[in-house]
Each structure stands twice: as C-alpha cells, then as structure tokens.
Design a protein around this motif. Sequence first.
Motif, PDB file in Angstrom:
ATOM      1  N   THR A   7      43.004  88.247  81.174  1.00 48.70           N
ATOM      2  CA  THR A   7      41.614  87.865  81.424  1.00 48.70           C
ATOM      3  C   THR A   7      41.366  86.386  81.172  1.00 48.70           C
ATOM      4  OG1 THR A   7      41.067  88.548  79.169  1.00 48.70           O
ATOM      5  CG2 THR A   7      40.719  90.160  80.914  1.00 48.70           C
ATOM      6  N   VAL A   8      42.317  85.709  80.567  1.00 48.13           N
ATOM      7  CA  VAL A   8      42.166  84.282  80.287  1.00 48.13           C
ATOM      8  C   VAL A   8      42.620  83.500  81.512  1.00 48.13           C
ATOM      9  CG1 VAL A   8      42.920  82.370  78.852  1.00 48.13           C
ATOM     10  CG2 VAL A   8      42.468  84.595  77.819  1.00 48.13           C
ATOM     11  N   THR A   9      41.691  82.773  82.116  1.00 46.40           N
ATOM     12  CA  THR A   9      41.989  81.976  83.306  1.00 46.40           C
ATOM     13  C   THR A   9      41.654  80.506  83.129  1.00 46.40           C
ATOM     14  OG1 THR A   9      39.805  82.528  84.216  1.00 46.40           O
ATOM     15  CG2 THR A   9      41.647  83.940  84.858  1.00 46.40           C
ATOM     16  N   ALA A  10      40.749  80.182  82.207  1.00 46.79           N
ATOM     17  CA  ALA A  10      40.376  78.785  81.986  1.00 46.79           C
ATOM     18  C   ALA A  10      41.545  78.038  81.341  1.00 46.79           C
ATOM     19  CB  ALA A  10      39.134  78.703  81.101  1.00 46.79           C
ATOM     20  N   GLN A  11      41.816  76.824  81.816  1.00 49.01           N
ATOM     21  CA  GLN A  11      42.992  76.097  81.376  1.00 49.01           C
ATOM     22  C   GLN A  11      42.946  75.769  79.884  1.00 49.01           C
ATOM     23  OE1 GLN A  11      45.729  75.516  83.332  1.00 49.01           O
ATOM     24  NE2 GLN A  11      46.661  74.937  81.376  1.00 49.01           N
ATOM     25  N   ASP A  12      41.786  75.333  79.383  1.00 47.74           N
ATOM     26  CA  ASP A  12      41.692  74.975  77.972  1.00 47.74           C
ATOM     27  C   ASP A  12      42.021  76.162  77.071  1.00 47.74           C
ATOM     28  OD1 ASP A  12      41.068  72.406  78.532  1.00 47.74           O
ATOM     29  OD2 ASP A  12      38.909  72.582  78.154  1.00 47.74           O
ATOM     30  N   LEU A  13      41.519  77.354  77.432  1.00 49.62           N
ATOM     31  CA  LEU A  13      41.798  78.529  76.623  1.00 49.62           C
ATOM     32  C   LEU A  13      43.232  79.003  76.826  1.00 49.62           C
ATOM     33  CD1 LEU A  13      40.758  80.646  74.649  1.00 49.62           C
ATOM     34  CD2 LEU A  13      39.898  81.971  76.598  1.00 49.62           C
ATOM     35  N   ALA A  14      43.733  78.928  78.060  1.00 44.75           N
ATOM     36  CA  ALA A  14      45.098  79.369  78.334  1.00 44.75           C
ATOM     37  C   ALA A  14      46.116  78.570  77.525  1.00 44.75           C
ATOM     38  CB  ALA A  14      45.392  79.256  79.831  1.00 44.75           C
ATOM     39  N   ASP A  15      45.833  77.293  77.281  1.00 43.14           N
ATOM     40  CA  ASP A  15      46.741  76.463  76.487  1.00 43.14           C
ATOM     41  C   ASP A  15      46.824  76.922  75.042  1.00 43.14           C
ATOM     42  OD1 ASP A  15      47.334  74.905  78.642  1.00 43.14           O
ATOM     43  OD2 ASP A  15      45.915  73.309  78.127  1.00 43.14           O
ATOM     44  N   ARG A  16      45.865  77.729  74.603  1.00 45.98           N
ATOM     45  CA  ARG A  16      45.812  78.179  73.207  1.00 45.98           C
ATOM     46  C   ARG A  16      46.209  79.637  73.037  1.00 45.98           C
ATOM     47  NH1 ARG A  16      42.388  74.176  74.235  1.00 45.98           N
ATOM     48  NH2 ARG A  16      41.736  72.739  72.560  1.00 45.98           N
ATOM     49  N   VAL A  17      46.657  80.281  74.113  1.00 40.15           N
ATOM     50  CA  VAL A  17      46.901  81.719  74.092  1.00 40.15           C
ATOM     51  C   VAL A  17      48.385  82.029  73.890  1.00 40.15           C
ATOM     52  CG1 VAL A  17      46.945  83.788  75.558  1.00 40.15           C
ATOM     53  CG2 VAL A  17      44.886  82.411  75.418  1.00 40.15           C
ATOM     54  N   ILE A  18      48.647  82.984  72.982  1.00 46.01           N
ATOM     55  CA  ILE A  18      49.961  83.631  72.886  1.00 46.01           C
ATOM     56  C   ILE A  18      49.856  84.919  73.691  1.00 46.01           C
ATOM     57  CG2 ILE A  18      51.634  84.719  71.346  1.00 46.01           C
ATOM     58  CD1 ILE A  18      50.653  82.872  69.137  1.00 46.01           C
ATOM     59  N   HIS A  19      50.518  84.963  74.805  1.00 40.05           N
ATOM     60  CA  HIS A  19      50.401  86.077  75.759  1.00 40.05           C
ATOM     61  C   HIS A  19      51.550  87.053  75.532  1.00 40.05           C
ATOM     62  CE1 HIS A  19      49.270  87.997  79.605  1.00 40.05           C
ATOM     63  NE2 HIS A  19      50.577  88.119  79.800  1.00 40.05           N
ATOM     64  N   ILE A  20      51.224  88.295  75.180  1.00 37.17           N
ATOM     65  CA  ILE A  20      52.235  89.315  74.898  1.00 37.17           C
ATOM     66  C   ILE A  20      52.028  90.487  75.851  1.00 37.17           C
ATOM     67  CG2 ILE A  20      53.209  90.872  73.171  1.00 37.17           C
ATOM     68  CD1 ILE A  20      53.555  87.966  72.424  1.00 37.17           C
ATOM     69  N   GLU A  21      53.097  90.870  76.556  1.00 32.23           N
ATOM     70  CA  GLU A  21      53.048  92.040  77.436  1.00 32.23           C
ATOM     71  C   GLU A  21      53.677  93.225  76.716  1.00 32.23           C
ATOM     72  OE1 GLU A  21      54.486  91.484  81.346  1.00 32.23           O
ATOM     73  OE2 GLU A  21      53.312  89.663  81.730  1.00 32.23           O
ATOM     74  N   LEU A  22      52.919  94.309  76.621  1.00 31.72           N
ATOM     75  CA  LEU A  22      53.375  95.495  75.902  1.00 31.72           C
ATOM     76  C   LEU A  22      54.079  96.457  76.856  1.00 31.72           C
ATOM     77  CD1 LEU A  22      51.334  94.223  73.942  1.00 31.72           C
ATOM     78  CD2 LEU A  22      50.531  96.528  73.390  1.00 31.72           C
ATOM     79  N   PRO A  23      55.218  97.010  76.442  1.00 30.99           N
ATOM     80  CA  PRO A  23      55.925  97.968  77.308  1.00 30.99           C
ATOM     81  C   PRO A  23      55.242  99.337  77.274  1.00 30.99           C
ATOM     82  CG  PRO A  23      57.084  97.736  75.226  1.00 30.99           C
ATOM     83  CD  PRO A  23      55.950  96.742  75.196  1.00 30.99           C
ATOM     84  N   ALA A  24      55.598 100.175  78.219  1.00 28.96           N
ATOM     85  CA  ALA A  24      55.070 101.539  78.237  1.00 28.96           C
ATOM     86  C   ALA A  24      55.644 102.335  77.067  1.00 28.96           C
ATOM     87  CB  ALA A  24      55.416 102.219  79.558  1.00 28.96           C
ATOM     88  N   ILE A  25      54.860 103.289  76.580  1.00 33.79           N
ATOM     89  CA  ILE A  25      55.298 104.129  75.465  1.00 33.79           C
ATOM     90  C   ILE A  25      56.186 105.257  76.003  1.00 33.79           C
ATOM     91  CG2 ILE A  25      54.524 105.717  73.670  1.00 33.79           C
ATOM     92  CD1 ILE A  25      53.914 102.878  72.978  1.00 33.79           C
ATOM     93  N   ALA A  26      57.374 105.391  75.385  1.00 35.80           N
ATOM     94  CA  ALA A  26      58.289 106.438  75.831  1.00 35.80           C
ATOM     95  C   ALA A  26      58.028 107.753  75.104  1.00 35.80           C
ATOM     96  CB  ALA A  26      59.736 105.994  75.606  1.00 35.80           C
ATOM     97  N   THR A  27      57.670 107.676  73.828  1.00 39.30           N
ATOM     98  CA  THR A  27      57.464 108.879  73.021  1.00 39.30           C
ATOM     99  C   THR A  27      56.091 108.804  72.364  1.00 39.30           C
ATOM    100  OG1 THR A  27      59.828 109.012  72.535  1.00 39.30           O
ATOM    101  CG2 THR A  27      58.341 110.300  71.137  1.00 39.30           C
TER     102      THR A  27
END
Length: 465
Positions: free
Chosen positions: A414-434
């Motif tokens: 949801t972060v698209t603004a450049q100033d905020l994007a420069d401050r974001v740690i973006h983590i993609e979570l995997p699907a839950i197996a169990t």
Amino acid sequence: AEKSAPDDLWEQENLSWRGLEQNEVHDVHQVHHDEVDSGPGDDPLAMATDPATDDLSAALVLVERVIGQCQEQPGALASKDFCEALRLIRTDSPEEWMRLRVAIRKAKPNGVLLSDIDDATRPPSESSDESSIADELVALTQAMASLFHAQDGTCFATLLAQPRKTYRIDSKAFVEWLGYAYYAHGIATTGSGRAASDQAIRNARNVLIGIATHEAPEQEAYLRAARQGDSYFLDLGSDDWSVIEVNRNGWHHWSASPLPFWRSASVRPLPVPVAGGDLAKLWEYANIPPEVRPLVLAWMLETWRPETPFPVLELVGSHGSAKSSTQARIRQCVDPNAVDLRSCPSSVEDLFVSAGANWLASYNNLSHLTPKTQDALCNLATGGGYAARTLYTNGDATLIECKRPVVLNGIVPTVTAQDLADRVIHIELPAIATYRQESDIASAFERDAPGIVGGLFDLFAATLA
C-alpha cells in the motif's frame, strides 16, 4: 406578587416530581413522626419504628426509586423529597452515598449535571463553596505528588509514594486518582470520606496546570521507551511500574524507575523477561522467512530507541499467510496494547491523536493509503506534528507532535509515495503450510513470551556492545 426564592435547584424552571404518586411520597423528615396506619396497603416509607435507622432506610428506598425513574421523569431528581433524602444519606452513610452517586451518574438523562445534584444535596456540615474544595484538592495534590511540565507544555504529576506513578494532569486517569485521593484522605483524617464535585475537580486541575507550567521544573515524561546517557529504559507497563534498563553491559530489572513514565489507558504490560531466554521461539508465532528475520529483529530493537528515526515495517502476503497474527505477536513483544491491531484512521488528525497516546502505530488489513495518509505516516516515523484550531476558540492552535514506530500489513503493498517507500522495510510472508488452533497458539505464546522478550533484551545489549 413576587415569588419567593426557590427551595431547591430546579423550582425556578417549574420542574416537578411527576414520577411518584402523591400518596407514595412523604417528606423524609416527617415520615416517621406522623401517626399512620401501617396496614398492608400503606406506603412502605411510612412503616418506620426507629427514627435513626428507619429514616435512612426510607431515604435509600426513595432515592433508589427515583434513580430507576429518572430517565422518564428527570424532574424527580430536583424534588424536595429526593434532595432531602440524598442529603440524609450523604450525612449518615458516606458509603451508600458514594454507591448512589455512581448509580445516578449512570442513570441520569443527558442535560442533568451531576455537579448540580451534588450542590443541591450537600449537607450543611459540608462547605458549599466549590473554591474551598478546589483549594483542598490543590493542597492535597501538592502534598502527595511532584508537579512538572514537559517541553511541549504538557503538565504531569508524579506520586511521591511507591509505586511512583506519573499522570498527565489533563487525563481521565488523573481525575480518577484525585477524586479517590480526596475521598480516602477524608476517611483517614475525619473518619468520613467526601466526594469532590466535577466542578471542584475541574477548578483544581486548572490551578495545578498553572502551577506545573509556571512554578514547577521542566522535565520530560516518557511513553514506553526512554534513553538516558548510554542506557535505554523500557516501561514494562506492570502494576508495580517497574522498568528494564538495557546498555552494552546487559540488562537489569529495576523495581523503581529513575525516569517518569506515563501511560495511556490502552497500555498493556510486557511479559516479564527471563534471562537467557530463547529468542528463536519467536518464529514459531511469527511467519517471517528466515532470510529476512534479521531485518525484523533490527526493526523491533529500533522501536525501543526513541532518539532515532523509525523505519516502517510493512508485512505483505496472500490470504492465509498469518499477516495479522504475525503482526500481533511482534507487537506483543515490544509494545502490547489493548488493541494490538487497528484500522487506519480516516483522517490525519485522528492518526496523530491516536499516535500521541500510543507508542507503536499498528495498522491492520490495509488495502489503500491516500497520499495525505502516506505523508502523515512519513512524518510520524521521522518526527513531525499536526496543528489545528483548538475547539471553541478562534486564535488558539492545538499542536500534536510525536515520533512513533509504525507497522502495517495488507494483501498488496500500500506504500506508493517515494518519501515513505524510502523508509519501509518490506517483508513478504509465505503461505502457511500447517495450521494450528488459535487457542493453542495463544496459550503456547503466553508460556514462551517471557523467554522471547528476555532473548530480545539479550540481543539489544549485545547489539549496543
């Protein structure tokens, strides 16, 4: 012909007691002195035999009846019979008076002020001068607490007795403490507790703010995290108001804090940390891929360093990737709250108001962020404020200034603004197996949380070293 002065508070507005039938209501002081037939159909208030005991019993019955009818018949709260009955209870039984006062506050219609009822039912033995009661409240506070103001003008009171709680003077928590302190002081000194009216407490609070602003020293008060010298202090949020000190030599649990911490009503306690805990157990409850766990741990430690600009943690994953539960468990290890996950505020003002009373800004299931909201989150993470005209004024401005760590999650970024994007740690979570039952996860996390938090403090100290 001129009308004489009204006997009670609302006669001048032509209010009458319609809620009770005439043959059911008697003047409280006359109930037990008239000769009445105590047959089965007579008024129960007229069946007294012992004037001292039964006058009080009759008054209690009468007041309870009026409280039950006051929504439909608010004029009953102004009747002579009600006022005299409540005055009698207030004099003879302070405990019943306090109970009934709470009941009146809950039951009374909007537009009826509790302070007016207090004034109309005050016994002659009590001072009717609100200013004198306010003076007593001010003197009591100065005897029991030390006052100070922060750089932004916010005023605080720190209790002298242990635990040394710190209250914002403009908060509901301070009003509740002051009201009870006044009541308890009356019991301790005279054997009879008294209730201070809302108006007296407001007057006292205004005076205390003036004293804290103009006569008391300037000092910072902290919410959850603070730094002093080479050490960091974390308020555990516990009932004993103890803190954790962390520096390059390790961490220590202090029963009394050297720094004043204040709390909002939504603050909840951190798990009491256990030395030598197992931080690796965190990943049993937070669905973070192994290769980016150091980034998440670094973000968690940064939430406790108030002097730094905060990075923003964004968790993204498909449906069923445990975004919300992962975010909730992470927050419970650094800043537990009554509402760990919140929806994004609808306005910038609401965002800063919420952040001003909470340490960690945690937003859940976002699908879109407006440009204004993204700008506000950027200012919140690096340090900024919001200014608006003070309510009911033309020239005054209210400024909310704060810097807070931010975490948010959503299915898509949801972060698209450049100033905020420069401050974001973006983590993609995997699907839950169990999958596991939420109740099982909650009980297991409660068991492991002290060790996880202890391991996090060990890592904090090692990182500082």
